[in-house]
Design a protein around this motif. Structure first.
Motif, PDB file in Angstrom:
ATOM      1  N   ARG A 161       4.665  50.943 130.171  1.00  0.00           N
ATOM      2  CA  ARG A 161       4.689  49.909 130.923  1.00  0.00           C
ATOM      3  C   ARG A 161       4.070  50.696 132.464  1.00  0.00           C
ATOM      4  N   PHE A 162       3.500  50.117 133.403  1.00  0.00           N
ATOM      5  CA  PHE A 162       2.791  50.528 134.396  1.00  0.00           C
ATOM      6  C   PHE A 162       2.481  50.243 136.405  1.00  0.00           C
ATOM      7  N   LEU A 163       2.579  50.422 137.246  1.00  0.00           N
ATOM      8  CA  LEU A 163       2.717  49.765 138.185  1.00  0.00           C
ATOM      9  C   LEU A 163       1.559  50.763 138.965  1.00  0.00           C
ATOM     10  N   ASP A 164       0.263  49.972 138.707  1.00  0.00           N
ATOM     11  CA  ASP A 164      -0.408  50.385 140.387  1.00  0.00           C
ATOM     12  C   ASP A 164      -0.172  49.862 141.819  1.00  0.00           C
ATOM     13  N   LEU A 165      -0.135  50.856 142.796  1.00  0.00           N
ATOM     14  CA  LEU A 165       0.136  50.314 144.086  1.00  0.00           C
ATOM     15  C   LEU A 165      -0.486  51.340 144.803  1.00  0.00           C
ATOM     16  N   GLY A 166      -1.370  49.526 145.637  1.00  0.00           N
ATOM     17  CA  GLY A 166      -2.473  50.362 146.777  1.00  0.00           C
ATOM     18  C   GLY A 166      -3.753  49.632 145.356  1.00  0.00           C
ATOM     19  N   THR A 167      -4.173  48.974 144.647  1.00  0.00           N
ATOM     20  CA  THR A 167      -5.061  48.932 143.661  1.00  0.00           C
ATOM     21  C   THR A 167      -6.485  48.629 143.759  1.00  0.00           C
ATOM     22  N   GLY A 168      -6.947  48.015 144.994  1.00  0.00           N
ATOM     23  CA  GLY A 168      -7.967  48.071 145.720  1.00  0.00           C
ATOM     24  C   GLY A 168      -8.695  47.375 144.479  1.00  0.00           C
ATOM     25  N   LEU A 170      -0.419  41.742 142.506  1.00  0.00           N
ATOM     26  CA  LEU A 170       0.023  40.641 143.231  1.00  0.00           C
ATOM     27  C   LEU A 170       0.293  41.512 144.651  1.00  0.00           C
ATOM     28  N   GLU A 171      -0.166  40.339 145.214  1.00  0.00           N
ATOM     29  CA  GLU A 171      -0.572  40.609 146.889  1.00  0.00           C
ATOM     30  C   GLU A 171       0.994  41.038 147.476  1.00  0.00           C
ATOM     31  N   GLY A 172       1.031  42.025 148.243  1.00  0.00           N
ATOM     32  CA  GLY A 172       1.989  42.688 148.635  1.00  0.00           C
ATOM     33  C   GLY A 172       1.894  44.002 149.185  1.00  0.00           C
ATOM     34  N   SER A 173       2.421  44.375 150.444  1.00  0.00           N
ATOM     35  CA  SER A 173       2.932  46.013 150.165  1.00  0.00           C
ATOM     36  C   SER A 173       3.736  47.276 149.595  1.00  0.00           C
ATOM     37  N   TRP A 174       2.855  47.748 148.710  1.00  0.00           N
ATOM     38  CA  TRP A 174       3.533  48.814 148.249  1.00  0.00           C
ATOM     39  C   TRP A 174       4.676  48.109 147.405  1.00  0.00           C
ATOM     40  N   PHE A 175       6.115  48.556 147.019  1.00  0.00           N
ATOM     41  CA  PHE A 175       6.557  47.716 146.258  1.00  0.00           C
ATOM     42  C   PHE A 175       7.508  46.272 146.634  1.00  0.00           C
TER      43      PHE A 175
END
Length: 277
Positions: A111-118, A164-169
């Motif tokens: 289960r992963f999270l990519d921050l600022g995915t572009g 998901l749209e939004g800043s970082w977490f």
């Protein structure tokens, strides 16, 4: 005019405009216009080129002379063996970012999270490489999210990665946790922006390149929230600029993360900082 004559004309124009490797770019654009694989372009060079395609090609060469990136002209970029849609709303995926994906695949990915995915290239590459993995990717830019949606659909990963749209977490629920968090955040400092190549500085989204500060703003935000969204033993992997290894290492240490190491790229420069909760 034959393909060979057009190619020679374009190479001269790109060379006069001081475009690096003008012959390579001329060939890539001609292959794109003719809709042939670049490796087979030579077979088509002796043939006359349709006048309409000649006009299209010359316009693309003219735009490349104005430093518009090749990926924005063709709308495509290869990354980790897959083709991604690229627009001026997203950072052009680069080979050095494949080091981040490679490091991520060196450990468990469930289960992963990519921050600022572009464009979504990191998250979608992880999902494509690990069939049992699912993930979430966030980005502040609605336009970037739209590009990522397109790439997700084209790769058939609609049910595996949520954008998901939004800043970082910020878009996440407080109790959402991951065994892997990855990010290629904006790390160019305001002072370094003027020194970037024109095709990067003038044509890629500034918010994906720089924090207009010291280049560490994103790392501070990620470090402050990572522990709340990692499972015990979970990994954090961050792409960095070549001179930022010590600074980012210190930020992660102060945030309570351990096992911190700095990984080099193929040129031996610091490229990825890895840590664990």
């Amino acid at each position: 005019m034959t393909g060979a004559e057009l190619l020679a004309e374009a190479t001269r124009a790109l060379s006069a405009a001081e475009i690096p490797d003008p012959g390579r770019d001329a060939r890539r654009l001609l292959a794109h216009v003719l809709k042939v694989p670049p490796v087979r372009l030579t077979l088509f060079l002796p043939e006359p080129v349709d006048p309409e395609l000649t006009v299209i090609y010359r316009v693309m060469v003219e735009r490349r002379c104005e430093n518009v990136p090749i990926s924005q002209l063709t709308g495509r970029r290869m990354f980790y063996g897959r083709e991604f849609l690229v627009t001026r709303d997203v950072l052009d995926p680069r080979p050095e970012t494949e080091i981040l994906v490679e490091a991520a695949l060196g450990g468990p990915v469930t289960r992963f999270l990519d921050l600022g995915t572009g464009s979504g290239c990191i998250a979608l590459s992880l999902a494509a490489e690990v069939p049992e993995a699912t993930g979430i990717a966030t980005d502040l830019s609605r336009d970037a999210i739209e590009v990522a949606f397109w790439n997700r659909n084209a790769l058939g990963l609609t049910d595996r990665v949520a954008f998901l749209e939004g800043s970082w977490f910020a878009p996440l629920a407080a109790d959402q946790r991951f065994d892997l968090i990855v990010s290629n955040p904006p790390y160019i400092s305001a002072a370094e922006m003027a020194g970037l190549a024109p095709d990067v500085r003038d044509h890629e989204p500034r918010m994906a390149l720089s924090d207009d500060g010291d280049g560490l703003t994103a790392y501070r935000a990620i470090a402050s929230g990572a522990a709340r969204h990692l499972v015990p033993g979970g990994r954090l992997l961050l792409e960095i600029g070549w001179s930022q290894g010590d600074a980012v290492r210190a930020l992660l240490h102060d945030a309570g993360l351990s096992g911190i190491e700095v990984l080099p790229d193929l040129d031996g420069r610091d490229r990825v900082v890895a840590a664990r909760l």
